[in-house]
Design an enzyme around this catalytic site. Structure first.
Site, PDB file in Angstrom:
ATOM      1  N   GLN A   1      36.981  51.007  13.288  1.00  9.45           N
ATOM      2  CA  GLN A   1      38.199  51.479  13.688  1.00  9.45           C
ATOM      3  C   GLN A   1      39.123  52.312  12.846  1.00  9.45           C
ATOM      4  O   GLN A   1      38.719  52.325  11.523  1.00  9.45           O
ATOM      5  CB  GLN A   1      38.932  50.254  14.132  1.00  9.45           C
ATOM      6  CG  GLN A   1      39.113  49.209  13.048  1.00  9.45           C
ATOM      7  CD  GLN A   1      39.084  47.738  13.433  1.00  9.45           C
ATOM      8  OE1 GLN A   1      39.609  47.256  14.409  1.00  9.45           O
ATOM      9  NE2 GLN A   1      38.457  47.002  12.615  1.00  9.45           N
TER      10      GLN A   1
ATOM     11  N   HIS B   1      50.003  33.678  12.914  1.00  7.35           N
ATOM     12  CA  HIS B   1      48.979  32.854  12.243  1.00  7.35           C
ATOM     13  C   HIS B   1      49.135  31.521  12.180  1.00  7.35           C
ATOM     14  O   HIS B   1      48.309  30.743  12.480  1.00  7.35           O
ATOM     15  CB  HIS B   1      49.032  33.557  10.785  1.00  7.35           C
ATOM     16  CG  HIS B   1      48.585  34.932  10.816  1.00  7.35           C
ATOM     17  ND1 HIS B   1      49.073  36.008  10.197  1.00  7.35           N
ATOM     18  CD2 HIS B   1      47.183  35.425  11.468  1.00  7.35           C
ATOM     19  CE1 HIS B   1      48.397  37.123  10.290  1.00  7.35           C
ATOM     20  NE2 HIS B   1      47.581  36.813  11.223  1.00  7.35           N
TER      21      HIS B   1
ATOM     22  N   ASP C   1      41.999  39.694   8.463  1.00  4.92           N
ATOM     23  CA  ASP C   1      43.230  39.518   7.324  1.00  4.92           C
ATOM     24  C   ASP C   1      43.485  38.259   6.593  1.00  4.92           C
ATOM     25  O   ASP C   1      44.111  38.132   5.578  1.00  4.92           O
ATOM     26  CB  ASP C   1      44.377  39.923   8.243  1.00  4.92           C
ATOM     27  CG  ASP C   1      44.866  39.065   9.358  1.00  4.92           C
ATOM     28  OD1 ASP C   1      44.412  39.245  10.351  1.00  4.92           O
ATOM     29  OD2 ASP C   1      45.320  37.881   9.134  1.00  4.92           O
TER      30      ASP C   1
ATOM     31  N   PRO D   1      35.351  47.001  19.818  1.00  2.00           N
ATOM     32  CA  PRO D   1      34.355  45.816  19.517  1.00  2.00           C
ATOM     33  C   PRO D   1      35.093  44.475  20.030  1.00  2.00           C
ATOM     34  O   PRO D   1      34.194  43.550  20.136  1.00  2.00           O
ATOM     35  CB  PRO D   1      34.221  45.933  18.135  1.00  2.00           C
ATOM     36  CG  PRO D   1      35.596  46.577  17.490  1.00  2.00           C
ATOM     37  CD  PRO D   1      35.949  47.518  18.723  1.00  2.00           C
TER      38      PRO D   1
ATOM     39  N   ASP E   1      40.612  35.410  16.943  1.00  2.56           N
ATOM     40  CA  ASP E   1      41.943  36.300  16.462  1.00  2.56           C
ATOM     41  C   ASP E   1      41.433  37.598  16.363  1.00  2.56           C
ATOM     42  O   ASP E   1      41.209  38.433  15.395  1.00  2.56           O
ATOM     43  CB  ASP E   1      42.156  35.568  15.105  1.00  2.56           C
ATOM     44  CG  ASP E   1      43.322  36.307  14.308  1.00  2.56           C
ATOM     45  OD1 ASP E   1      43.352  36.259  13.028  1.00  2.56           O
ATOM     46  OD2 ASP E   1      43.731  37.115  14.794  1.00  2.56           O
TER      47      ASP E   1
ATOM     48  N   ASP F   1      29.457  40.875  14.205  1.00  3.61           N
ATOM     49  CA  ASP F   1      29.829  40.652  15.432  1.00  3.61           C
ATOM     50  C   ASP F   1      30.180  39.260  15.989  1.00  3.61           C
ATOM     51  O   ASP F   1      28.887  38.615  16.001  1.00  3.61           O
ATOM     52  CB  ASP F   1      28.938  41.518  16.541  1.00  3.61           C
ATOM     53  CG  ASP F   1      29.745  41.618  18.023  1.00  3.61           C
ATOM     54  OD1 ASP F   1      29.298  42.646  18.722  1.00  3.61           O
ATOM     55  OD2 ASP F   1      30.492  40.753  18.080  1.00  3.61           O
TER      56      ASP F   1
HETATM   57  N1  SAM Z   1      45.699  38.577  12.673  1.00  2.42           N
HETATM   58  C1  SAM Z   1      46.087  39.618  13.332  1.00  2.42           C
HETATM   59  C2  SAM Z   1      47.336  39.488  14.162  1.00  2.42           C
HETATM   60  O1  SAM Z   1      48.125  38.737  13.757  1.00  2.42           O
HETATM   61  O2  SAM Z   1      47.122  39.611  15.341  1.00  2.42           O
HETATM   62  C3  SAM Z   1      45.336  40.532  14.028  1.00  2.42           C
HETATM   63  C4  SAM Z   1      43.995  40.087  14.374  1.00  2.42           C
HETATM   64  S1  SAM Z   1      42.734  40.702  13.129  1.00  2.42           S
HETATM   65  C5  SAM Z   1      43.419  41.873  12.287  1.00  2.42           C
HETATM   66  C6  SAM Z   1      41.914  41.540  14.404  1.00  2.42           C
HETATM   67  C7  SAM Z   1      40.495  41.603  14.087  1.00  2.42           C
HETATM   68  O3  SAM Z   1      39.329  41.341  15.091  1.00  2.42           O
HETATM   69  C8  SAM Z   1      40.012  42.860  13.380  1.00  2.42           C
HETATM   70  O4  SAM Z   1      39.987  42.916  11.914  1.00  2.42           O
HETATM   71  C9  SAM Z   1      38.798  43.402  14.052  1.00  2.42           C
HETATM   72  O5  SAM Z   1      37.866  43.894  13.118  1.00  2.42           O
HETATM   73  C10 SAM Z   1      38.096  41.998  14.651  1.00  2.42           C
HETATM   74  N2  SAM Z   1      37.283  41.961  15.662  1.00  2.42           N
HETATM   75  C11 SAM Z   1      37.143  42.954  16.834  1.00  2.42           C
HETATM   76  N3  SAM Z   1      36.277  42.611  17.539  1.00  2.42           N
HETATM   77  C12 SAM Z   1      35.414  41.963  16.948  1.00  2.42           C
HETATM   78  C13 SAM Z   1      34.150  41.185  17.144  1.00  2.42           C
HETATM   79  N4  SAM Z   1      33.484  41.583  18.400  1.00  2.42           N
HETATM   80  N5  SAM Z   1      33.661  40.376  16.192  1.00  2.42           N
HETATM   81  C14 SAM Z   1      34.245  40.172  15.254  1.00  2.42           C
HETATM   82  N6  SAM Z   1      35.550  40.729  14.609  1.00  2.42           N
HETATM   83  C15 SAM Z   1      35.988  41.489  15.644  1.00  2.42           C
END
Ligand code: SAM
Length: 287
Positions: free
Chosen positions: A31, A62, A86, A168, A161, A137
Site C-alpha cells: 500500500q 484503540h 501501528d 489485502p 484491526d 496475511d
Molecule cells: N489502527 C488503525 C486504526 O486506528 O484504525 C488502523 C488499522 S491498522 C493501520 C490496519 C492494518 O491492517 C494495516 O497496517 C494493514 O497493512 C493491515 N492489513 C490489511 N490487510 C491485512 C491482512 N490480510 N492481514 C494482516 N494485516 C492486514
C-alpha cells in the site's frame, strides 16, 4: 500557501485536513504509506489515501477495540490481533491483567517500522516481551491455526484491526475468514472486528452481522465516535462463544479500574456497557 489533504470517503463525501508538512511517503509491497503533520490533529497515518488514525484522537478506536472485548472475557491470556501494525491495540490489550501473549499478524512490516519511528507513543507496546510480531496475511494465519486443530494454539480473543474492505483486507470481511477465525478461538473465545461506519456501511454491517450470528451463540455491536473516520461514528462487531461482550466480566471485581481509567481517555466502566446502546437506525441495520 495553505496545503490540504483531502480524503474522498464515499465518492460523494470526504474530509479535508490542513497539513503542515509531509513527514513520510513510500509505496510498500502492499500500500501507499503517508504520514502528514497536521494543524488540527497532529501526525496522521494514511494508507492508500485513507486516514488510519490521528495522534490527537487515536485513543478512542484503540481503547474501544482493545479493552471492550478483553474486559468482557473472564481470563484473556492469549490474544491474536490481525492488522494493527501501528501497535495501538497492542498497547491497550497490555493494560489487561490476564494477558500473557499477544500475536500481532500484520501483513505489511513497513507499517510497523514507520509506526515505531513516527508514533512511538502508539507503537510502545510492540517491544513488550509478551508480544510476538508476524509479518504475514492474517487470513492465511487463521486458516493454518484452524487447520492445525491444536487447542493449546488457539486464542481467547481475536481482534481484527484492519484497513477498509479493499486490497489485502478485503478477505478479512468474508465468511471463510470469519469461520477460520472462530476455529482459531478456544471454547470461551471472543472475536471482535472494526466494521466501518453505520451511516455509510449499513449493508456491510448487516452482512457481517449475519455471518457472525451463524457462527457464534452471541453477536453484538458497539460504537464509538472517531472524528477522522467517515461520518465520525464507527462500529465494532463481536462474536462470542461464552461471554456477553457488553458486560464487564465478574473476574475483574478486584481490578483497579481507577488506574485503568486514569490511563485511558475514552474507555471506562460506564462507557463499556453504554457503547452497546444503539440508536434505532443501527438496530434496524442489525435486524
Ligand atoms: N489502527 C488503525 C486504526 O486506528 O484504525 C488502523 C488499522 S491498522 C493501520 C490496519 C492494518 O491492517 C494495516 O497496517 C494493514 O497493512 C493491515 N492489513 C490489511 N490487510 C491485512 C491482512 N490480510 N492481514 C494482516 N494485516 C492486514
Amino acid at each position: 500557501m495553505e496545503a490540504w489533504f483531502f480524503e474522498n470517503q464515499t465518492g460523494n463525501f470526504g474530509i479535508k485536513i490542513r497539513i503542515e508538512s509531509i513527514l513520510f511517503h513510500e509505496f510498500s509491497d502492499f500500500q501507499e504509506i503517508t504520514i502528514y503533520d497536521t494543524l488540527e490533529f497532529g501526525k496522521v497515518l494514511v494508507l492508500d489515501k485513507a486516514v488510519m488514525f490521528a495522534e490527537k484522537n487515536e485513543f478512542v478506536y484503540h481503547e474501544m477495540l482493545g479493552l471492550v472485548p478483553l474486559f468482557s472475557h473472564e481470563k484473556p491470556e492469549r490474544i491474536l490481533i490481525i492488522g494493527g501494525g501501528d501497535g495501538g491495540v497492542v498497547r491497550e490489550c497490555l493494560k489487561n491483567p490476564f494477558v500473557r501473549q499477544i500475536d500481532l499478524v500484520e501483513i505489511d512490516k513497513k507499517v510497523i517500522d514507520v509506526s515505531k519511528e513516527f508514533f512511538p507513543e502508539i507503537a510502545c507496546g510492540l517491544d513488550d516481551k509478551r508480544v510476538r510480531i508476524l509479518a504475514e496475511d492474517g487470513i492465511e494465519f487463521v486458516k493454518r491455526v484452524n487447520a492445525g486443530g491444536i487447542e493449546s494454539q488457539k486464542y481467547d480473543v481475536i481482534l481484527v484491526d484492519s484497513t477498509d474492505p479493499v486490497g489485502p483486507a478485503e478477505g478479512l470481511f468474508r465468511r471463510d475468514f470469519y469461520e477460520a477465525a472462530a476455529g482459531s478461538l478456544n471454547g470461551r473465545g471472543i472475536f471482535a472486528a472494526q466494521t466501518e461506519s453505520p451511516f455509510f456501511n449499513g449493508s456491510l454491517i448487516k452482512d457481517v452481522g449475519k455471518i457472525i450470528e451463524d457462527i457464534y451463540p452471541k453477536r453484538s455491536l458497539y460504537c464509538a465516535s472517531i472524528p477522522v473516520y467517515p461520518s465520525g461514528l464507527w462500529s465494532f462487531t463481536t462474536g462470542s462463544k461464552k461471554y456477553d461482550a457488553e458486560i464487564i466480566n465478574g473476574s475483574y471485581k478486584d481490578f483497579d479500574f481507577l488506574q485503568l481509567e486514569a490511563d485511558s481517555k475514552y474507555y471506562s466502566r460506564e462507557i463499556h456497557p453504554a457503547s452497546f446502546i444503539l440508536p434505532n437506525f443501527i438496530k434496524e441495520i442489525m435486524k
